[in-house]
Write a protein that holds these residues in place. Sequence first.
Motif, short mmCIF file in Angstrom:
data_model
loop_
_atom_site.label_atom_id
_atom_site.label_comp_id
_atom_site.label_asym_id
_atom_site.label_seq_id
_atom_site.Cartn_x
_atom_site.Cartn_y
_atom_site.Cartn_z
N GLU A 40 0.81 -1.23 0.00
CA GLU A 40 0.00 0.00 0.00
C GLU A 40 0.85 1.28 0.00
O GLU A 40 0.36 2.34 0.40
CB GLU A 40 -0.95 0.02 1.21
CG GLU A 40 -2.02 -1.05 1.19
CD GLU A 40 -3.08 -0.80 0.10
OE1 GLU A 40 -3.37 0.36 -0.17
OE2 GLU A 40 -3.59 -1.78 -0.46
N THR A 41 2.08 1.19 -0.45
CA THR A 41 2.99 2.33 -0.35
C THR A 41 3.74 2.53 -1.67
O THR A 41 4.39 1.60 -2.15
CB THR A 41 4.02 2.12 0.78
OG1 THR A 41 3.32 1.79 1.99
CG2 THR A 41 4.87 3.35 1.00
N ARG A 76 -1.51 4.31 0.84
CA ARG A 76 -2.94 4.23 0.55
C ARG A 76 -3.71 3.79 1.81
O ARG A 76 -4.19 4.63 2.53
CB ARG A 76 -3.19 3.31 -0.63
CG ARG A 76 -4.39 3.73 -1.43
CD ARG A 76 -4.39 3.19 -2.81
NE ARG A 76 -4.12 1.76 -2.88
CZ ARG A 76 -4.05 1.07 -4.01
NH1 ARG A 76 -4.21 1.69 -5.15
NH2 ARG A 76 -3.80 -0.21 -4.02
N GLY A 77 -3.78 2.51 2.12
CA GLY A 77 -4.38 2.08 3.37
C GLY A 77 -5.80 2.55 3.58
O GLY A 77 -6.49 2.97 2.65
N ALA A 78 -6.25 2.45 4.86
CA ALA A 78 -7.63 2.79 5.19
C ALA A 78 -7.90 4.29 5.05
O ALA A 78 -9.01 4.70 4.71
CB ALA A 78 -7.94 2.33 6.62
N VAL A 95 -4.02 7.07 -5.94
CA VAL A 95 -5.11 7.35 -5.01
C VAL A 95 -6.03 8.40 -5.63
O VAL A 95 -5.57 9.31 -6.33
CB VAL A 95 -4.54 7.84 -3.65
CG1 VAL A 95 -3.79 9.16 -3.78
CG2 VAL A 95 -5.62 7.93 -2.59
N GLU A 96 -7.32 8.22 -5.39
CA GLU A 96 -8.28 9.23 -5.84
C GLU A 96 -8.20 10.45 -4.93
O GLU A 96 -8.17 10.30 -3.70
CB GLU A 96 -9.71 8.66 -5.78
CG GLU A 96 -10.01 7.61 -6.82
CD GLU A 96 -9.90 8.16 -8.24
OE1 GLU A 96 -10.33 9.31 -8.45
OE2 GLU A 96 -9.36 7.45 -9.11
N LEU A 136 -4.27 5.81 12.82
CA LEU A 136 -5.22 5.52 11.75
C LEU A 136 -5.77 4.12 11.97
O LEU A 136 -5.22 3.34 12.76
CB LEU A 136 -4.52 5.63 10.38
CG LEU A 136 -3.78 6.94 10.11
CD1 LEU A 136 -3.34 7.01 8.65
CD2 LEU A 136 -4.61 8.14 10.46
N PRO A 137 -6.86 3.76 11.30
CA PRO A 137 -7.47 2.44 11.57
C PRO A 137 -6.52 1.27 11.36
O PRO A 137 -6.61 0.26 12.07
CB PRO A 137 -8.63 2.40 10.56
CG PRO A 137 -8.95 3.82 10.27
CD PRO A 137 -7.67 4.57 10.37
N ASP A 138 -5.61 1.37 10.39
CA ASP A 138 -4.75 0.23 10.07
C ASP A 138 -3.27 0.48 10.30
O ASP A 138 -2.45 -0.35 9.92
CB ASP A 138 -4.97 -0.18 8.60
CG ASP A 138 -4.71 0.97 7.63
OD1 ASP A 138 -4.58 2.13 8.11
OD2 ASP A 138 -4.63 0.73 6.42
#
Length: 273
Positions: A16-17, A40-42, A66-67, A131-133
């Motif tokens: 995710e990086t 990116r991640g959560a 990422v959007e 963060l959540p993750d």
Amino acid sequence: MPIETLPTAAHQIAAETWLVPTFAPDPAGGFVGAHSLVIRGAEPVIVDTGCSLVRDDWLAKAFSVVEPDDVRWVFLSHDDHDHVGNVETVLERCPNATLVVNFSIAGRLTGSLDLPLERMRFLDPGQSLQLPDRTLTAVRPPVFDSPATRGLHDSATGLLWAADAFGALVQGEIYDADDVDPALYDQSFAMFNSWNTPWLEWVDVDRFAAHVQTTLDLPLELVASAHGPVHRGPRVADAFRRTLDLAAQPAVPMPGQELLDLVLAAALTETAA
Ligand SMILES: [Fe+2]
Ligand SMILES: [Fe+2]
């Protein structure tokens, strides 16, 4: 003068990086990086925002990963132009993002950039963004060229974003320290890190080593930075050791007028051809 950079795409360096790479030719030969990062991640994070002179290219690469509407955080390591070059555009394009900075960044950019105080959050060394993750923790990198500088450690991947630390020239589109020409790495690592942090000459070696150790003690899997290759495995400790070796040593001399003369002569020759 426009900058001719190598054509590149976002480059994944961990789960995710992605690195958002910029490689610009160095007058002395080789290429110097001016990279940023997207996690990116959560809750997606943009880490530094690149140079304004490559804005369109930088935005295309960052938003290929990422959007804009999904970006929740924009972390600035410090206030130098190669790290904040596109921050205003990023904040415009990412309405759901909070800008993670500190007192020093906000203060030093006042009068240059119109940054929204109401969208800011301050994060100082040792403080974390939960963060959540993942937990993102601000750290003071081993070397830095602004009082504002904070690196960022990601608990999910063991990645350290080291801002300006661990810079080195590369011979082309090179991402990993293992792939850099060893002679170029040896010479340019010492040069780059000495030039960028000339105060190393005056540090107390033991106190500096204790400062560096605070970052080396983090669970590190890889170290990415704006101006150097990605260091992994044994290359992480090696990069820290090379930085320690610069402490209390004479600063590497910088080029003077003779370099400017050479660059201008080459540019004139190119124009005449
Ligand atoms: Fe800097
Ligand atoms: Fe920089």
